[in-house]
Scaffold this active site. Structure first.
Site, PDB file in Angstrom:
ATOM      1  N   ASP A  88       0.612  -5.468   7.298  1.00  8.04           N
ATOM      2  CA  ASP A  88      -0.489  -4.472   7.356  1.00  8.04           C
ATOM      3  C   ASP A  88      -1.760  -5.416   7.186  1.00  8.04           C
ATOM      4  O   ASP A  88      -1.698  -5.590   5.836  1.00  8.04           O
ATOM      5  CB  ASP A  88      -0.396  -3.405   6.255  1.00  8.04           C
ATOM      6  CG  ASP A  88      -1.445  -2.335   6.324  1.00  8.04           C
ATOM      7  OD1 ASP A  88      -2.736  -2.823   6.657  1.00  8.04           O
ATOM      8  OD2 ASP A  88      -1.304  -1.396   5.522  1.00  8.04           O
ATOM      9  N   GLU A 127       1.348  -7.009   3.390  1.00  8.68           N
ATOM     10  CA  GLU A 127      -0.100  -6.910   3.597  1.00  8.68           C
ATOM     11  C   GLU A 127      -0.580  -8.496   4.009  1.00  8.68           C
ATOM     12  O   GLU A 127      -0.058  -9.415   3.397  1.00  8.68           O
ATOM     13  CB  GLU A 127      -0.677  -6.414   2.666  1.00  8.68           C
ATOM     14  CG  GLU A 127      -0.330  -4.960   2.479  1.00  8.68           C
ATOM     15  CD  GLU A 127      -1.009  -4.205   1.334  1.00  8.68           C
ATOM     16  OE1 GLU A 127      -2.291  -4.389   1.103  1.00  8.68           O
ATOM     17  OE2 GLU A 127      -0.495  -2.959   0.842  1.00  8.68           O
ATOM     18  N   HIS A 182       0.806  -1.184  -0.063  1.00 15.38           N
ATOM     19  CA  HIS A 182      -0.001   0.020  -0.073  1.00 15.38           C
ATOM     20  C   HIS A 182       0.890   1.259   0.028  1.00 15.38           C
ATOM     21  O   HIS A 182       1.864   1.212   0.763  1.00 15.38           O
ATOM     22  CB  HIS A 182      -0.810  -0.117   1.254  1.00 15.38           C
ATOM     23  CG  HIS A 182      -1.873   0.986   1.250  1.00 15.38           C
ATOM     24  ND1 HIS A 182      -1.719   2.160   1.787  1.00 15.38           N
ATOM     25  CD2 HIS A 182      -3.139   0.994   0.729  1.00 15.38           C
ATOM     26  CE1 HIS A 182      -3.029   2.893   1.849  1.00 15.38           C
ATOM     27  NE2 HIS A 182      -3.917   2.180   1.155  1.00 15.38           N
TER      28      HIS A 182
HETATM   29  C1  PLP Z   1      -6.989   1.268   3.629  1.00 13.49           C
HETATM   30  C2  PLP Z   1      -5.477   0.879   3.811  1.00 13.49           C
HETATM   31  C3  PLP Z   1      -4.663   1.692   4.723  1.00 13.49           C
HETATM   32  C4  PLP Z   1      -5.061   3.014   5.177  1.00 13.49           C
HETATM   33  O1  PLP Z   1      -5.754   2.988   6.264  1.00 13.49           O
HETATM   34  P1  PLP Z   1      -6.838   4.064   6.669  1.00 13.49           P
HETATM   35  O2  PLP Z   1      -7.152   3.567   8.047  1.00 13.49           O
HETATM   36  O3  PLP Z   1      -7.689   3.939   5.748  1.00 13.49           O
HETATM   37  O4  PLP Z   1      -5.924   5.196   6.844  1.00 13.49           O
HETATM   38  C5  PLP Z   1      -3.266   1.307   4.997  1.00 13.49           C
HETATM   39  N1  PLP Z   1      -2.860  -0.246   4.433  1.00 13.49           N
HETATM   40  C6  PLP Z   1      -3.685  -1.106   3.728  1.00 13.49           C
HETATM   41  C7  PLP Z   1      -3.110  -2.129   3.152  1.00 13.49           C
HETATM   42  C8  PLP Z   1      -5.066  -0.378   3.273  1.00 13.49           C
HETATM   43  O5  PLP Z   1      -5.663  -1.162   2.320  1.00 13.49           O
END
Ligand code: PLP
Length: 383
Positions: A204, A175, A133
């Site tokens: 993430d 991720e 991301h």
């Molecule tokens: C949406 C997203 C984010 C950002 O998160 P928000 O809370 O919307 O700022 C971070 N990492 C990934 C993989 C995302 O899809």
């Protein structure tokens, strides 16, 4: 070149590339349905995979929280913004996900910036999945550490990078479920390679938390890995907003003591903690919702196999159809809208050039009939 000229040129180039991003004004959004410009559509572009943004218990909790604690936190958590509601949410998240600590952030973007900015120093290196991301890649490329990207979901590619010598620390970044492809990372292998290379792993799980794994504990739980740093976000499966970092005690203390993103930023409203605790309950008891979502995914994939666009190998709620050119993706999105289905087209630079796509998302709020209507519209558009 001055600012004005630079701005003009960038905007002209974006228009010319069919890349203009329009923020449409949504009048009503019930997850299953969306209304814009006076038109109603079946909605296939929400990340609210369990429909919790509309759940009465979550809404009531936020209302009650605001009535009891006010609208906002009033200060950074390091001043007077940290309440027992924040503490309770952190404790429950840590307990639920099997970590000693959780630290709340106002967004996933902020959490990723904070953690990478804090950890990555000059002698360090960051190895990130190529499709990670923007919030991860931006933080990594702006950090003093070196950034290399490994081939998407390929532990062998990561292993090659890890084999090169280094003086500093190594942070591997990936991720759980990829936001634009919906596929899952092979976390078991990635974690094993990272361990072999003496690195730390950051996962993430913005799109896995709440949705995959037992009790919705996410991709890491599902694949039985425990990264040193786990980021979960609350704007997707939780249906609210915000994020948390899960880690051990010493790392949490380090972040609490030194993270400028945390220290110099207003804490999330305590009322939001009420809403998140309520959403967490729904997720923990959410087997029926997850089952419904799974059956929609299976129904969609079984029937979409004969469409002329490439269906990504994804088991998640994100089911992209790769169309290719920007203009073709936009045209297909418009075609579907005419048929009453709202599916946003995603174009570069969010995705690699030549892979503009329809990012279809399915949710537990959909009815079987919604999935069938979408498929019908897709086959009609395919001609
Ligand atoms: C949406 C997203 C984010 C950002 O998160 P928000 O809370 O919307 O700022 C971070 N990492 C990934 C993989 C995302 O899809």
């Amino acid at each position: 070149m001055g600012w004005s000229q630079r701005i003009d040129e960038a905007l002209t180039a974006r228009r010319a590339a069919d890349g203009w991003r329009l923020r449409r004004r949504v009048e009503h959004n019930s997850v299953r349905e969306i209304m814009l410009e006076g038109q109603r559509y079946r909605h296939f572009s929400s990340n609210d995979y369990l429909g919790l943004s509309q759940h009465p218990a979550v809404i009531a909790a936020w209302q009650q929280g605001a009535a009891e604690t006010g609208a906002g936190a009033g200060a950074s958590g390091h001043v007077t913004g940290y309440s027992r509601h924040h503490a309770q949410l952190e404790a429950e998240l840590a307990d639920w996900l099997g970590y000693s600590r959780a630290l709340l952030f106002i967004s996933g973007f902020a959490a990723n910036q904070a953690v990478i900015h804090l950890l990555a120093e000059k002698q360090d290196r960051i190895f990130a999945d190529k499709l990670a991301h923007a919030s991860l890649l931006d933080a990594a490329s702006h950090s003093p550490a070196s950034l290399r990207r490994f081939a998407h979901n390929q532990p062998e590619s990561l292993a090659k990078l890890l084999a090169t010598p280094s003086q500093g620390g190594t942070l591997v970044v990936t991720e759980g479920v990829f936001s634009m492809d919906g596929d899952s990372a092979p976390l078991t292998q990635i974690a094993a390679e990272t361990r072999r290379g003496n690195g730390w792993l950051l996962v993430d799980d913005a799109h896995g938390i709440g949705v995959s794994g037992a009790q919705g504990r996410g991709s890491c739980w599902q694949q039985q890995v425990k990264p040193e740093l786990l980021i979960v976000t609350f704007g997707k499966g939780f249906g609210v907003s915000g994020a948390a970092l899960l880690c051990d005690d010493a790392t949490a203390d380090y972040v609490e003591q030194f993270s400028r993103h945390l220290i110099y930023s207003t804490a999330m409203p305590p009322a939001q903690c009420y809403a998140l605790l309520a959403a967490l309950r729904q997720i923990q008891q959410g087997d029926a919702l997850r089952e419904k979502l799974r059956s929609h995914i299976a129904r969609f994939r079984a029937a979409a196999a004969d469409l002329p666009w490439q269906l990504v190998d994804s088991a998640s709620a994100i089911q992209p159809l790769i169309v290719g050119e920007n203009s073709a993706a936009m045209a297909l999105s418009q075609r579907l809208a005419q048929a009453g289905c709202w599916v946003s087209a995603i174009r570069p630079p969010t995705v690699p050039p030549g892979t503009a796509r329809l990012r279809i998302t399915l949710t537990a709020a959909h009815h079987t009939d919604d999935i069938d209507r979408l498929l019908e519209a897709l086959y009609d558009a395919a001609g």
